[in-house]
Design a protein around this motif. Structure first.
Motif, PDB file in Angstrom:
ATOM      1  N   UNK A 193      -9.769  -6.419   1.887  1.00 37.73           N
ATOM      2  CA  UNK A 193      -8.685  -5.367   1.657  1.00 37.73           C
ATOM      3  C   UNK A 193      -7.457  -6.076   2.693  1.00 37.73           C
ATOM      4  N   UNK A 194      -7.538  -6.704   3.611  1.00 40.06           N
ATOM      5  CA  UNK A 194      -6.639  -7.115   4.433  1.00 40.06           C
ATOM      6  C   UNK A 194      -5.695  -8.251   3.688  1.00 40.06           C
ATOM      7  N   UNK A 195      -6.548  -9.017   3.062  1.00 37.10           N
ATOM      8  CA  UNK A 195      -6.076 -10.020   2.371  1.00 37.10           C
ATOM      9  C   UNK A 195      -5.325  -9.466   0.968  1.00 37.10           C
ATOM     10  N   UNK A 196      -5.874  -8.682   0.165  1.00 38.22           N
ATOM     11  CA  UNK A 196      -5.199  -8.096  -0.816  1.00 38.22           C
ATOM     12  C   UNK A 196      -3.649  -7.630  -0.426  1.00 38.22           C
ATOM     13  N   UNK A 197      -3.830  -6.612   0.930  1.00 36.08           N
ATOM     14  CA  UNK A 197      -2.633  -6.081   1.263  1.00 36.08           C
ATOM     15  C   UNK A 197      -1.623  -7.191   1.524  1.00 36.08           C
ATOM     16  N   UNK A 228       5.041  -1.920   0.199  1.00 28.76           N
ATOM     17  CA  UNK A 228       4.184  -1.426  -0.753  1.00 28.76           C
ATOM     18  C   UNK A 228       4.189   0.079  -0.622  1.00 28.76           C
ATOM     19  N   UNK A 229       3.765   1.014  -1.643  1.00 27.41           N
ATOM     20  CA  UNK A 229       3.884   2.457  -1.927  1.00 27.41           C
ATOM     21  C   UNK A 229       2.458   3.043  -1.131  1.00 27.41           C
ATOM     22  N   UNK A 239      -7.723   9.608  -1.624  1.00 28.45           N
ATOM     23  CA  UNK A 239      -8.254   8.311  -2.309  1.00 28.45           C
ATOM     24  C   UNK A 239      -7.762   7.130  -1.745  1.00 28.45           C
ATOM     25  N   UNK A 240      -7.195   7.197  -0.473  1.00 27.44           N
ATOM     26  CA  UNK A 240      -7.015   6.027   0.080  1.00 27.44           C
ATOM     27  C   UNK A 240      -8.276   5.385   0.634  1.00 27.44           C
ATOM     28  N   UNK A 241      -8.349   3.993   0.519  1.00 27.82           N
ATOM     29  CA  UNK A 241      -9.436   3.048   1.584  1.00 27.82           C
ATOM     30  C   UNK A 241      -9.367   3.822   3.018  1.00 27.82           C
ATOM     31  N   UNK A 273      -3.907   2.587   4.176  1.00 23.73           N
ATOM     32  CA  UNK A 273      -3.336   3.528   3.304  1.00 23.73           C
ATOM     33  C   UNK A 273      -2.635   3.088   2.282  1.00 23.73           C
ATOM     34  N   UNK A 274      -2.346   1.760   2.195  1.00 26.89           N
ATOM     35  CA  UNK A 274      -1.808   1.107   1.104  1.00 26.89           C
ATOM     36  C   UNK A 274      -2.859   0.782  -0.048  1.00 26.89           C
ATOM     37  N   UNK A 275      -3.838   1.165   0.095  1.00 28.51           N
ATOM     38  CA  UNK A 275      -5.238   0.659  -0.887  1.00 28.51           C
ATOM     39  C   UNK A 275      -5.297   2.031  -1.711  1.00 28.51           C
ATOM     40  N   UNK A 276      -5.366   2.329  -3.024  1.00 25.69           N
ATOM     41  CA  UNK A 276      -5.710   3.441  -3.548  1.00 25.69           C
ATOM     42  C   UNK A 276      -7.014   3.241  -4.172  1.00 25.69           C
ATOM     43  N   UNK A 277      -7.957   3.818  -3.939  1.00 22.38           N
ATOM     44  CA  UNK A 277      -9.288   3.553  -4.679  1.00 22.38           C
ATOM     45  C   UNK A 277      -9.330   4.052  -5.991  1.00 22.38           C
ATOM     46  N   UNK A 278      -9.538   3.292  -7.078  1.00 25.56           N
ATOM     47  CA  UNK A 278      -9.645   3.676  -8.466  1.00 25.56           C
ATOM     48  C   UNK A 278     -11.160   3.616  -8.541  1.00 25.56           C
TER      49      UNK A 278
END
Ligand code: OGA
Ligand code: MN
Length: 309
Positions: free
Chosen positions: A76-80, A89-90, A97-99, A103-108
């Motif tokens: 996730x750190x590298x993704x961000x 980022x939003x 539903x954040x990881x 906070x910048x990662x929304x879990x789908x």
């Protein structure tokens, strides 16, 4: 048959220590045979990205609108941090539903935690849309990273809105000339909540955060200057200045036209795909998968500019 060994000199030269560090042509960008999209092969986003390589990706993203980075075994750190190369980022309004910790990662995701609570937005994208088109400054693009994929279904469809505009019948082009439309996060929220009661009720603060926004029906891409149709069945509520029935009828025609099969690329997910799409050029849709199959992805969303018409 005996294998032919490479002479030591040939082997050495392919790993020459004298090779300059810098832009690599080691990765390949291969356009899809479709209305949009290209895949990026042989790039590892765990490694720092040289400026020239970033420029190459940027150009390809503008040309193809979707880049599929194959086989990205990234945290996730590298993704961000890769996402941040494209802009700030939003943080999505559905904070639950954040990881956790990101906070910048929304879990789908259609998975649940031990307490039976949904981990993520399990019904993201069930209507055609462009992410965050309901904001004053809609998103530039989104980066969706596969974590767990179903054996069946779960594809994501993308529709090219530059071509949609260019291929509009003349009468429709004239009907929308200079028009604006309203977009609202709340447009179909209750409808979705009835289908999926795990969707949270929105607080007053959340509702205040997603006030409707008005955008040109035909949007000018801020980086390429190309026109694109910018309305969607998920978020667009009405065309400003038209009587309700005319607005509804015109939008129905536009929705129909903008997602015709010839404009669409269907993404069939492979393990560790990271898919980066341009929300200014495309609409997208989740095709869905059987509810008994697990599907889990991580999304970041890059901020964009105010729309131009
Ligand atoms: C999204 C979205 C579609 C999908 O994450 O923004 O629309 O197929 N996802 O998961
Ligand atoms: Mn989406």
């Amino acid at each position: 048959m005996t294998a032919i060994a490479l002479p030591p000199s040939a082997r050495a030269s392919s790993h020459s220590p004298a090779a300059p560090a810098g832009p690599s042509d080691a990765f390949e960008i291969r356009p899809f045979d479709a209305a949009l999209g290209a895949e990026v092969l042989g790039l590892d986003l765990n490694q720092p990205l040289a400026d020239d390589d970033f420029a190459r990706l940027h150009r390809a993203h503008l040309d193809h609108h979707v880049l599929v980075f194959r086989d990205q075994r990234i945290s996730p750190v590298a993704h961000v941090s890769f996402s941040r190369r494209w802009g700030p980022l939003e943080v999505h309004v559905l904070r639950n539903f954040q990881l956790p910790g990101h906070p910048e990662i929304l879990q789908v995701s259609n998975l649940r935690d031990e307490a039976g609570q949904p981990l993520g937005l399990g019904d993201a994208g069930v209507f055609w849309h462009s992410d965050l088109s309901y904001k004053e400054k809609p998103s530039l693009g989104s980066l969706l990273h596969a974590q767990e994929l179903p054996a069946e279904g779960g594809d994501t469809l993308f529709a090219n809105q530059h071509l949609a505009y260019e291929q509009l019948p003349q009468a429709l082009k004239i009907a929308i000339e200079g028009r604006k439309a309203e977009h609202s996060y709340l447009a179909r929220y209750e409808e979705l909540r009835l289908r999926n009661p795990w969707r949270p009720r929105l607080s007053d603060a959340q509702i205040a955060e997603v006030k409707p926004a008005v955008h040109p029906v035909v949007r000018i891409h801020p980086e390429t200057g190309r026109r694109a149709l910018f309305v969607s069945e998920h978020f667009t509520t009405r065309i400003v200045g038209l009587p309700d029935d005319e607005s509804r009828d015109l939008l129905a025609q536009l929705f129909d036209h903008s997602t015709r099969p010839r404009l669409v690329y269907r993404h069939r997910w492979q393990p560790h795909d990271l898919v980066f799409w341009d929300n200014r050029s495309l609409l997208h849709l989740a095709s869905g998968c059987p509810p008994t199959l697990r599907r889990h992805l991580h999304r970041t969303t890059v901020e964009g500019d105010a729309t131009l018409g």
